[in-house]
Each structure stands twice: as structure tokens, then as C-alpha cells.
Design a protein around this motif. Structure first.
Motif, PDB file in Angstrom:
ATOM      1  N   ASP A 175      51.144  46.081  54.363  1.00 20.47           N
ATOM      2  CA  ASP A 175      50.311  44.874  54.407  1.00 20.47           C
ATOM      3  C   ASP A 175      49.098  45.231  55.251  1.00 20.47           C
ATOM      4  OD1 ASP A 175      49.215  42.393  54.231  1.00 20.47           O
ATOM      5  OD2 ASP A 175      51.046  41.295  54.750  1.00 20.47           O
ATOM      6  N   TYR A 176      48.021  45.530  54.551  1.00 22.21           N
ATOM      7  CA  TYR A 176      46.830  46.095  55.194  1.00 22.21           C
ATOM      8  C   TYR A 176      45.722  45.082  55.416  1.00 22.21           C
ATOM      9  CZ  TYR A 176      48.203  50.995  54.657  1.00 22.21           C
ATOM     10  OH  TYR A 176      48.809  52.215  54.767  1.00 22.21           O
ATOM     11  N   HIS A 177      45.745  44.052  54.612  1.00 21.34           N
ATOM     12  CA  HIS A 177      44.639  43.100  54.704  1.00 21.34           C
ATOM     13  C   HIS A 177      45.162  41.893  55.452  1.00 21.34           C
ATOM     14  CE1 HIS A 177      41.206  40.812  52.457  1.00 21.34           C
ATOM     15  NE2 HIS A 177      41.369  40.403  53.697  1.00 21.34           N
ATOM     16  N   LEU A 178      45.004  41.921  56.758  1.00 16.00           N
ATOM     17  CA  LEU A 178      45.397  40.738  57.533  1.00 16.00           C
ATOM     18  C   LEU A 178      44.444  40.538  58.700  1.00 16.00           C
ATOM     19  CD1 LEU A 178      47.120  41.567  60.328  1.00 16.00           C
ATOM     20  CD2 LEU A 178      48.857  42.071  58.620  1.00 16.00           C
ATOM     21  N   HIS A 179      44.469  39.314  59.186  1.00 10.14           N
ATOM     22  CA  HIS A 179      43.547  38.885  60.240  1.00 10.14           C
ATOM     23  C   HIS A 179      44.345  38.361  61.427  1.00 10.14           C
ATOM     24  CE1 HIS A 179      40.131  39.016  57.359  1.00 10.14           C
ATOM     25  NE2 HIS A 179      41.066  38.684  56.487  1.00 10.14           N
ATOM     26  N   LEU A 180      44.037  38.861  62.598  1.00  9.70           N
ATOM     27  CA  LEU A 180      44.677  38.332  63.818  1.00  9.70           C
ATOM     28  C   LEU A 180      44.009  37.030  64.241  1.00  9.70           C
ATOM     29  CD1 LEU A 180      44.997  41.654  65.883  1.00  9.70           C
ATOM     30  CD2 LEU A 180      46.833  40.462  64.672  1.00  9.70           C
ATOM     31  N   ARG A 181      42.771  36.845  63.807  1.00  5.56           N
ATOM     32  CA  ARG A 181      42.026  35.614  64.124  1.00  5.56           C
ATOM     33  C   ARG A 181      41.977  34.727  62.901  1.00  5.56           C
ATOM     34  NH1 ARG A 181      36.223  36.251  66.626  1.00  5.56           N
ATOM     35  NH2 ARG A 181      36.543  34.019  66.636  1.00  5.56           N
ATOM     36  N   PRO A 182      42.611  33.538  62.959  1.00  6.82           N
ATOM     37  CA  PRO A 182      42.439  32.581  61.857  1.00  6.82           C
ATOM     38  C   PRO A 182      40.974  32.135  61.771  1.00  6.82           C
ATOM     39  CG  PRO A 182      44.227  31.919  63.343  1.00  6.82           C
ATOM     40  CD  PRO A 182      43.462  33.005  64.027  1.00  6.82           C
ATOM     41  N   ASP A 183      40.620  31.425  60.691  1.00 11.55           N
ATOM     42  CA  ASP A 183      39.218  31.042  60.484  1.00 11.55           C
ATOM     43  C   ASP A 183      38.771  29.876  61.371  1.00 11.55           C
ATOM     44  OD1 ASP A 183      38.857  32.991  58.547  1.00 11.55           O
ATOM     45  OD2 ASP A 183      39.539  31.685  56.922  1.00 11.55           O
ATOM     46  N   GLU A 184      39.730  29.103  61.880  1.00 10.41           N
ATOM     47  CA  GLU A 184      39.393  27.883  62.628  1.00 10.41           C
ATOM     48  C   GLU A 184      38.589  28.208  63.888  1.00 10.41           C
ATOM     49  OE1 GLU A 184      42.628  28.471  61.529  1.00 10.41           O
ATOM     50  OE2 GLU A 184      42.130  27.247  59.769  1.00 10.41           O
ATOM     51  N   GLU A 185      37.743  27.252  64.267  1.00 12.08           N
ATOM     52  CA  GLU A 185      36.994  27.350  65.521  1.00 12.08           C
ATOM     53  C   GLU A 185      37.971  27.453  66.693  1.00 12.08           C
ATOM     54  OE1 GLU A 185      33.660  27.347  66.556  1.00 12.08           O
ATOM     55  OE2 GLU A 185      33.340  27.906  64.454  1.00 12.08           O
ATOM     56  N   GLY A 186      37.580  28.167  67.718  1.00 13.64           N
ATOM     57  CA  GLY A 186      38.404  28.224  68.927  1.00 13.64           C
ATOM     58  C   GLY A 186      39.406  29.372  68.914  1.00 13.64           C
ATOM     59  N   THR A 187      39.556  30.019  67.754  1.00 13.97           N
ATOM     60  CA  THR A 187      40.472  31.168  67.690  1.00 13.97           C
ATOM     61  C   THR A 187      39.689  32.410  68.116  1.00 13.97           C
ATOM     62  OG1 THR A 187      39.943  31.379  65.352  1.00 13.97           O
ATOM     63  CG2 THR A 187      41.943  30.184  65.901  1.00 13.97           C
ATOM     64  N   THR A 188      39.457  32.508  69.408  1.00 12.69           N
ATOM     65  CA  THR A 188      38.575  33.544  69.941  1.00 12.69           C
ATOM     66  C   THR A 188      39.285  34.892  70.007  1.00 12.69           C
ATOM     67  OG1 THR A 188      39.346  33.023  72.148  1.00 12.69           O
ATOM     68  CG2 THR A 188      37.345  31.891  71.411  1.00 12.69           C
TER      69      THR A 188
END
Ligand SMILES: [Zn+2]
Ligand SMILES: [Zn+2]
Length: 279
Positions: A4-17
Motif C-alpha cells: 500500500d504505497y499511496h497513502l497520506h498521513l495528513r487527512p485533507d481537513e483543516e487543522g491536520t498539521t
């Protein structure tokens, strides 16, 4: 092997710094989720436009609002974890040299190439919606797949992300009436010529489209053209790691695909796909 190579530790929502999301604890949550579904190779591919350095490539208003993090701090952070180091990088027409410079200056394991924007408008973002105004489906689909073909041909990327993202809204946006294979054709040609890995992404199942990217017909054309495939969930949360992989494995088996692309230091090899994942 499952990846699983395409993943994001930061969701798109504001505040997910970055401070909140690029932490050892957060990585631990993703690793635990991967282990639970039998994924051996886990990599992160944060969006390039989250990083200040991306403004050297494009100064679109969306990017200007997003580009806050430091790309080198991200790379250093990921290198300190068991995750493979990737990045999801948009193909920006006209910025090929600057994109190559940005990517080659860092030691990525792989680069996921994406088309989210066609011109100044996005196919998957309501704020810059390409479907506002005219939104002729034949025109939008034709331009999208031409951009995707250029993305594949650029030679900048290892994996072609969510290859028919243009369908993301499903029936909520106009769909072309004619056989979509006519739109896929130039992209399939570019995929075959470039050898870029085609991403099978279960993210489409979580969207209004309700379908894996790419569509079965598009995937079959890629397989017939001799393409190799990469496997990803495009998770933005730990609970999405390996999302609906049973469906993806069935999909690949139906295509006659038995191997998956594995990357290290931007070198690719093929590994046999695991037959199935544990329930
Ligand atoms: Zn994307
Ligand atoms: Zn993504």
C-alpha cells in the motif's frame, strides 16, 4: 506480497498539521493497520502541494493556500520510520524540468504521478470544479485523458495514480455517452510506451463513483498493452489502509495479473501478489 504505497498521513481537513500527523504515534497506527490486513510494504506519498517547495512548480491559488510544510523535513521524518518514502506529485504541464529537479534532489523510493487539475480546474475538487459552467463531458474526459497521457509520458513518475479520477463524482456529474474506451486510448498508448506502473486504487470505492480506479475496461486495455500494476488504497486515515483489498485482488485476478510492482530507491521489481488477505 501486498503493498500500500499511496497513502497520506495528513487527512485533507483543516487543522491536520504536519506537527500533529508526522509523528511516530501516527505512523504506528498505520503500520498496525497494515499488519492487521497482511500488507508487507507500506509507503507514504504525501501531496507535493502541501510543501512550500511545490510553489516552484505551480502557483495555483489552491496550492498557494496549501503549501506550508517543508519537503526535506518530511523526507527526513519518513526515513526515520519503517515506511517507504514516496510522494504524490501532480503533473504540471510546462514545469517538467522544475519537477524533475525537485524529485531528483530527494531520495524517494517511488513517485506517484497524478492529474487532479486540467488547466486551472480540478476534476475532484469542488472549490475549483471543472464541471461548473459548460462542463461538456466529452470535452472534459478528452482533456483529462490527454493530460494523463502526458503525465505518463513525462518520465517523471513511477506510478500513475487513480488513472480515471475524472469519474470520481459518478452520476453526480455528466458522463460521456459514447464508449469510454475511446477516451482511454491515448492514455493506454502512453502507459505502454512509458512503462509506468498503473495504480489499482480502491479509493474509488469510497467515492460517489463507487468503483476501483481504473475501470475494468481501462484496466483490461492496460493489461493487454503489457502494463504492470501497483496496488494502493489512497488512505487518508489508518482505517483505510488496505481498504477493500479483497475487491482489488479479485479485480487483478480477473485481469490475469499475478504480480505487483515493488519499489526501492526508484528501482522497480515485480513480486507475486498474495492470493488473498486474511479477513
Ligand atoms: Zn490524488
Ligand atoms: Zn492521494
Amino acid at each position: 506480497m501486498l503493498t500500500d504505497y499511496h497513502l497520506h498521513l495528513r487527512p485533507d481537513e483543516e487543522g491536520t498539521t504536519a506537527e500533529r500527523c508526522f509523528t511516530a504515534e501516527n505512523v504506528e497506527r498505520y503500520l498496525a493497520a497494515a499488519a492487521a490486513v497482511g500488507i508487507e510494504e507500506l509507503g507514504v506519498s504525501e501531496h507535493v502541494y502541501r510543501f512550500r517547495q511545490a510553489l516552484d512548480l505551480w502557483r495555483h491559488p489552491f496550492w498557494e493556500g496549501q503549501a506550508r510544510d517543508d519537503l526535506d523535513a518530511y523526507c527526513a521524518f519518513v526515513r526515520d520510520t519503517p515506511l517507504k518514502l514516496g510522494i504524490e506529485c501532480d503533473f504540471v504541464p510546462g514545469a517538467e524540468d522544475r519537477t524533475a529537479e525537485l524529485l531528483e534532489a530527494r531520495d524517494f523510493d517511488y513517485v506517484v504521478g497524478s492529474v487532479h487539475f486540467v488547466g486551472e480546474k480540478a476534476v475532484d475538487h469542488e472549490g475549483f470544479d471543472i464541471w461548473e459552467g459548460k462542463g461538456d463531458p466529452d470535452e472534459v474526459w478528452r482533456r483529462y485523458f490527454e493530460a494523463l497521457a502526458k503525465c505518463a509520458r513525462s518520465g517523471l513518475f513511477d506510478i500513475l495514480a487513480h488513472p480515471d479520477l475524472v469519474k470520481v463524482w459518478g452520476a453526480a456529474r455528466p458522463l460521456p455517452e459514447r464508449d469510454p474506451r475511446a477516451f482511454y486510448e491515448p492514455a493506454v498508448e502512453a502507459i505502454a510506451e512509458s512503462g509506468i506502473a498503473v495504480e489499482v486504487s480502491t479509493a474509488g470505492l469510497r467515492k460517489p463513483a463507487g468503483e476501483i480506479y481504473p475501470s475494468p475496461a481501462f484496466a483490461a486495455m492496460c493489461a493487454d498493452a503489457g502494463a504492470s500494476f501497483a496496488l494502493s488504497s489512497d488512505a487518508h486515515l489508518p482505517e483505510h489502509v488496505g481498504f477493500a483489498y479483497d475487491r482489488a485482488l479479485e479485480f487483478l485476478a480477473e485481469l490475469g495479473v499475478a504480480e505487483v510492482c515493488v519499489f526501492e530507491w526508484r528501482e522497480r521489481r515485480l513480486e507475486p501478489l498474495s492470493a488473498r488477505i486474511e479477513e
